[in-house]
Scaffold this active site. Sequence first.
Site, PDB file in Angstrom:
ATOM      1  N   GLN A 143       0.843  -1.137   0.054  1.00 16.58           N
ATOM      2  CA  GLN A 143      -0.093  -0.119   0.003  1.00 16.58           C
ATOM      3  C   GLN A 143       0.935   1.099  -0.007  1.00 16.58           C
ATOM      4  O   GLN A 143       1.991   1.017   0.497  1.00 16.58           O
ATOM      5  CB  GLN A 143      -0.947  -0.102   1.342  1.00 16.58           C
ATOM      6  CG  GLN A 143      -2.026   0.850   1.073  1.00 16.58           C
ATOM      7  CD  GLN A 143      -3.058   0.596   2.186  1.00 16.58           C
ATOM      8  OE1 GLN A 143      -2.634   0.507   3.268  1.00 16.58           O
ATOM      9  NE2 GLN A 143      -4.340   0.453   1.676  1.00 16.58           N
TER      10      GLN A 143
ATOM     11  N   THR B 210       2.743   0.750   6.128  1.00 15.27           N
ATOM     12  CA  THR B 210       1.256   0.014   6.637  1.00 15.27           C
ATOM     13  C   THR B 210       1.623  -1.527   6.633  1.00 15.27           C
ATOM     14  O   THR B 210       2.710  -2.054   6.204  1.00 15.27           O
ATOM     15  CB  THR B 210       0.224   0.054   6.021  1.00 15.27           C
ATOM     16  OG1 THR B 210       0.236  -0.690   4.700  1.00 15.27           O
ATOM     17  CG2 THR B 210       0.127   1.543   5.538  1.00 15.27           C
ATOM     18  N   THR B 211       0.935  -2.205   7.491  1.00 21.46           N
ATOM     19  CA  THR B 211       1.110  -3.849   7.323  1.00 21.46           C
ATOM     20  C   THR B 211       0.226  -4.411   6.288  1.00 21.46           C
ATOM     21  O   THR B 211      -0.133  -5.584   6.322  1.00 21.46           O
ATOM     22  CB  THR B 211       0.803  -4.364   8.934  1.00 21.46           C
ATOM     23  OG1 THR B 211       1.678  -3.557   9.749  1.00 21.46           O
ATOM     24  CG2 THR B 211       1.137  -5.904   9.092  1.00 21.46           C
ATOM     25  N   HIS B 212      -0.426  -3.646   5.480  1.00 21.15           N
ATOM     26  CA  HIS B 212      -1.183  -3.983   4.326  1.00 21.15           C
ATOM     27  C   HIS B 212      -0.812  -4.401   3.223  1.00 21.15           C
ATOM     28  O   HIS B 212      -0.733  -4.218   1.973  1.00 21.15           O
ATOM     29  CB  HIS B 212      -2.236  -3.077   4.084  1.00 21.15           C
ATOM     30  CG  HIS B 212      -2.770  -2.343   5.332  1.00 21.15           C
ATOM     31  ND1 HIS B 212      -2.958  -0.978   5.075  1.00 21.15           N
ATOM     32  CD2 HIS B 212      -3.161  -2.652   6.438  1.00 21.15           C
ATOM     33  CE1 HIS B 212      -3.772  -0.755   6.503  1.00 21.15           C
ATOM     34  NE2 HIS B 212      -3.480  -1.710   7.053  1.00 21.15           N
ATOM     35  N   LEU B 213       0.098  -5.668   3.195  1.00 20.85           N
ATOM     36  CA  LEU B 213       0.780  -6.317   2.273  1.00 20.85           C
ATOM     37  C   LEU B 213      -0.277  -7.267   1.560  1.00 20.85           C
ATOM     38  O   LEU B 213      -1.091  -7.737   2.326  1.00 20.85           O
ATOM     39  CB  LEU B 213       1.879  -7.064   2.924  1.00 20.85           C
ATOM     40  CG  LEU B 213       3.073  -6.473   3.653  1.00 20.85           C
ATOM     41  CD1 LEU B 213       3.628  -7.387   4.494  1.00 20.85           C
ATOM     42  CD2 LEU B 213       3.867  -5.850   2.491  1.00 20.85           C
TER      43      LEU B 213
END
Lengths: 458, 593
Positions: free
Chosen positions: B348, B517-520
Site C-alpha cells: 500500500q 502499513t502492514t497491508h501487504l
Amino acid sequence: MMALHSLPPRTRRSLKRLLAGVACSLTLCSVAHTALAADPVPAPDAALVEKGRYVAAAADCAACHTAESGKPYAGNYAFTLPIGTLYASNITPDKTHGIGRWTEAEFVRAIREGIRPDGASLYPAMPYPSYARMTDEDLHALYLYFMHGVQPVAQAVKPNAIPWPLSVRFPLTLWRWMFAPTPQDARTATLHRPYPTAEQARGAYLVEGPGHCGACHTERGLAMQEKALTAQDGAAYLAGGKPVDGWTPPPLRGEALTGLQSWSKADIAAFLQTGRNMHGSAFGSMEPAVHHGTQSLTEADLLAMAAYLKTLPARVEQTPYKADPAATKALRSGGSLTAGQLLYLNNCAACHGSNGKGFPTVFPPLAGNPTVLTAQPDSVIHIILAGGTLRGTQGAPSAFTMPGFASRLTNVEIATVATFIRQAWGNTAPAVTDMEVNNLRKTLPHPTAQSLTPPPAP
Amino acid sequence: MTDKTLPPVDAVVVGAGWAGCIMAKELCEAGLSVVMLERGGRRSTATDGAYPASLDELEGAVRYKLFQNLAHTTVTVRNRTDQQALPYRRLAAFLPGEGVGGAGLHWTGVHFRAMPQDLRLRSHITERYGRKFIPEGMALQDYGVTYEELEPFFDRAEKVFGTSGEAYSVGGKIVGKGNPFAPDRSDDFPLPPLRDVYTAHLFRKAAAEAGYNPYAMPAANASHPYTNPYGAQMGPCNFCGYCSDYACYMYAKASPNVNILPALRRHENFTLRTNAHVLKVLLDSTGKKATGVVYQDAEGNQITQPAGLVILAAFQFHNVHLMLLSGIGKPYDPHSNTGTVGRNFTYQNITNSTVLMPATRTTDQFIGSAGGVAVDDFNCDNFDHGPHGFIGGSPLWVNQAGVKPIAGAKGAMTNGARWGSDWKRQALDSYRHSFTINAQGSNMAYRDVYLDLDPTWKDAYGQPLLRMTFDWKDNDIRMNRYVVSKLDKVVKALGARDVHYGMRDPAKPFDVRDYQTTHLCGGAIMGEDPKTSALNRYLQSWDVPNVFVVGANAFPQGMGYNPTGLVAALAYWSAHHIRTQWLKGAGGPLVTP
C-alpha cells in the site's frame, strides 16, 4: 487462613462458616464408599437421566464435587482449613471410590438427611437442610443421572488430614438433630404451602430446595445454622448474609437499596442465565454459582425463581436510590479534584464511566448497584483488590475481566476510592477505612502480587 | 523430541487471526471437526489488555509485544532482481502479528468494504480508458468476484465486527451523509459512526470548503455497547487512543478474540492449539490432494495432523510461504512470466502530511480511534484518470488513532533541530498543535515485484525464508504526488500555520526501516485464469482443490482502503461456498478451468 483463601471461594464458604461454630469437634466426612448395597442399577431411561442432569445443575453439585481441571464429580477438591485439609468426595458411579454401590435409598438419605450409608453424619458443607425438600421424582432422576449419566472415575479421595480430637464426629450428629429438618417437615414447609400461582410454587421449590440460595444469602446463627430455611420462617430468610471470604451476599428480598426492589422478574432471570443484566454483573462467589448452576436452567424455571423472590418483602426499610449529578459534574469539570475523584478517574472511570453508570451488560454500573451499597464494604474492597472474571455462559459467550488493583493502589488509596464510589452519584453507603482494606488484603492468596496474569511467552 | 501423527480431523485451519477464526467458526457450524493451529501463544483482553497496565507505549509500540518474533522466521527483502536480499531483522515497515487473534488483535479497526471498480480493475480500466492505458509490465487483474456477489458477506462481516459508520445509500435510497462514492448497501452499519475527534472535525469542515465530500470513516470500534450475531459483546470506544498495537481494554475494538472466539470455543468440535508452527502442507503421491499438515510444537516435536480439508489462513506472506514450501501451485518466474505462486505481490502506498495549526488550536492528538474523516474524491477511479496517465487512487483522511508521547516526540515537526531546548520547544508546539493527514493509496502489481523462496537464508526451522522483491514504481509515485497535491486547498481552508507534505520521492527506493502499513497483499491471488492466479474465485487452490488460501494474499493488487474488511468478506464468501457446494460434492474443484 492464607491457605483457605487459596481455594476458589464457593467451596470455602460453607466450611468456613461451619468451622466457626463447630470446628473443634468435627469429624471428617471421608468419602463414603460402602460395601453394603447390591447392584442398584435399574434400566436407564434416557429422558430421566437427562432430567437428572438438569437437577444436578439446579442443585449446583459440580461446584463442590468437581475439582478445578479435574474430571466431573470425581471429588478431591481440597478444603484447606486451619484444623487441617479435607477433600470433597468422589460422587461418580465408580464402585470402589465413588458412589457406585449406593442404593437409591442410601443416596436419597445422604442428600436429604446428611447421613452416609454407614450411618455417619455428613459435614453440613453439604446443604442437606435445603436439599431435604427435594421431591422423590427429582432425586430419582438425580440418582439415575449419577449412576448412568456420569462417567465413573476410579480416583481415590485423598485421606483427610485432621488431627484428633478435632476429628471426633459425634457433634455433627448433634448439629443435625438440632438444625436439620426432617425430609417430611421440609417438604411440607416448601411444597405444601399455598402459593398464588404455580410459577411461584415452582420458584419457591427451586430457591429453597435444590438452589440452596439461603446457604449464602441467609444469615447464620451461633452454631452456623441458617436462621431461616424458607420464606415461612420469617424475614431473616434471604435477608443477606455476613461476608464470607470477603464477599458480602446481598439480600434477595425487596430492599429498596441493597435488595431486589428495582430488579424486575426478567432482570433476575437474565442475571441467573447470563451472569449480567442492566443492574450489574455476577462476581465473587456468585459467578461460579451462575457458571456451574443457574445458566443451565430453563427460562421458565429462572422466571419462576424470580417470581418467587419478588414475593419476599423488604426486611429493612430503605430510601430508594436517587441519582445525584454532583459527582459526575465534578469529574467532568476538569477542575481541582479530591483524592477520591482523582483515583476514580485514573483507575475506574474508563470502564465504569464518570457518571458511574458503566456500560451494562459489559461493564456494570456502580451508581445504585446493590452490591456497592451493602453496609459491609467487603465486596467492593475485594473486587478492587483482586479483580474478577465473569466467564461466558451459554446465553452470553463473552467473558469480561476486571483487573485487580492490589499491586497498583495502596490500602489508603483503595479506601479513598471505595469511599468515593460508595458516596458518589447518589450512593449512600458508609465510608471505607484503610484498616478494612488491610484486613481483606491479608486474606488474598498473594497480598502484594498483582492479580494480572502475565501473557504467555511468544 | 518425538514425532507423532495425530488422529485425522475434518479440517485443519492454519492461523488464528480474522481469516482463520471466521473459517473455523463457519466449518464448526457446518458440523466439521476443526483443529486451528496458531504458531504464537494464547492472547486475550484479560491478559494483554488489562487496564491500566496495558497502556504502555514502550511495551506495545516500541518493543512490539503483540507482533511476530522475527528471531524464528522472517522474510528477506530487496528492491530489484539484481540485488542480494537481506533478512528483515527488526520490525519497522510492516508489523505482522503473532499469537491468538493475529493482526486482528493489534490492528486499529479501520473497516472498509471494497470499491466495485477495484474488484474488477483490469476490466474497468480497459472499458473506460482502453487496453493501452495499462502500462507495460503492470499485471493488472480482476478478482473474479464482483461487489454485488460479495455484498451479503461484507454485510455479515460488519455485523460480526460491530462496525460503526454512516451509510450513503441503502437499498438504492440515499439515507445519510456517508461516502457518496461508496457502493449501495443492503443494510445500514450495525452502529452509528464514532464521533469526530477535534482534528477530524477541522478536516471535515476544511475538506467541504475545498469542494470535496468528507464522510465518517467506517470503524470496527464500537460507538456503543454491542452484541454481535454470535452473542459476543463489545464495550464502547472511549477514544483512549490505544487501538493500533494494543489489545483494546474496553473490548471496543473488534478482534477475533472479542468477536468470534467466545462463540467458537463453545463448539465441541473445535480445538485450538497454540505454539504450533506449521512447516508445510502434506500432499499425497499425486500432488493433487492435501492429506494434512505437519507442525512443530513448543518442545520441538514435529506433529502430523491429518485432515480432509486444509485452510491456510495465516498472514498474507506466510500463506504464500507455506504454498511454496509445500509445492502447491507452480512458483512464479518473473523472467518467463509463468507460474502463479508469488506473482502480483503488492503493498500500500501511504504518505503522511503534517499540518501545524495556530497556537489557539489545541489538537489533542493523544486521543483517538479507528474512526475519523476521509474524502474519496481521489480514490479508486472516482476521478478521470485520462489526463494523468496513471492508474489507482488514494483516499485522504484524518484517522487520529492516538499519538502517544514517544511517537509524538519522534515525529515532532521541527525546523531540523533534533535535541536541546530548541527541539523541546518545537516538539511541544508540534504535539499540541499539529495533526496528520494520510494519503493511503493503491499499489499496482508489476511483473518484477514478487515473492519467492530465498536461495540463501533459512529460518530457525531449517526452511528457506520467503524473499520479497519490491520497489515503488512510476505509476504509483505519480498517483501519490497527484493526490497529495489536492490537499493544498484543504490546508488553506484549515488556516494552518505550517504544513509538511509527505510525498513519495522518486529517488528513494522502498526502505524497510520506515513504517508504511502492514497491508501487504497478493502473492497467491484469486482470479479467473489458472495461468495468472493461484486461487479460483472461491480462494480454492487451482492445483490442490482441498486447500483454500484465505487472506490478503488473494488481492490481485493493493487498493487504497485497508484490507481487513475485504479479507473478512472473502473469508465468509469462501466458507459459504465450501459449506453449500464443496462439502456436498466430491471435494473437487469448484471452478473448472
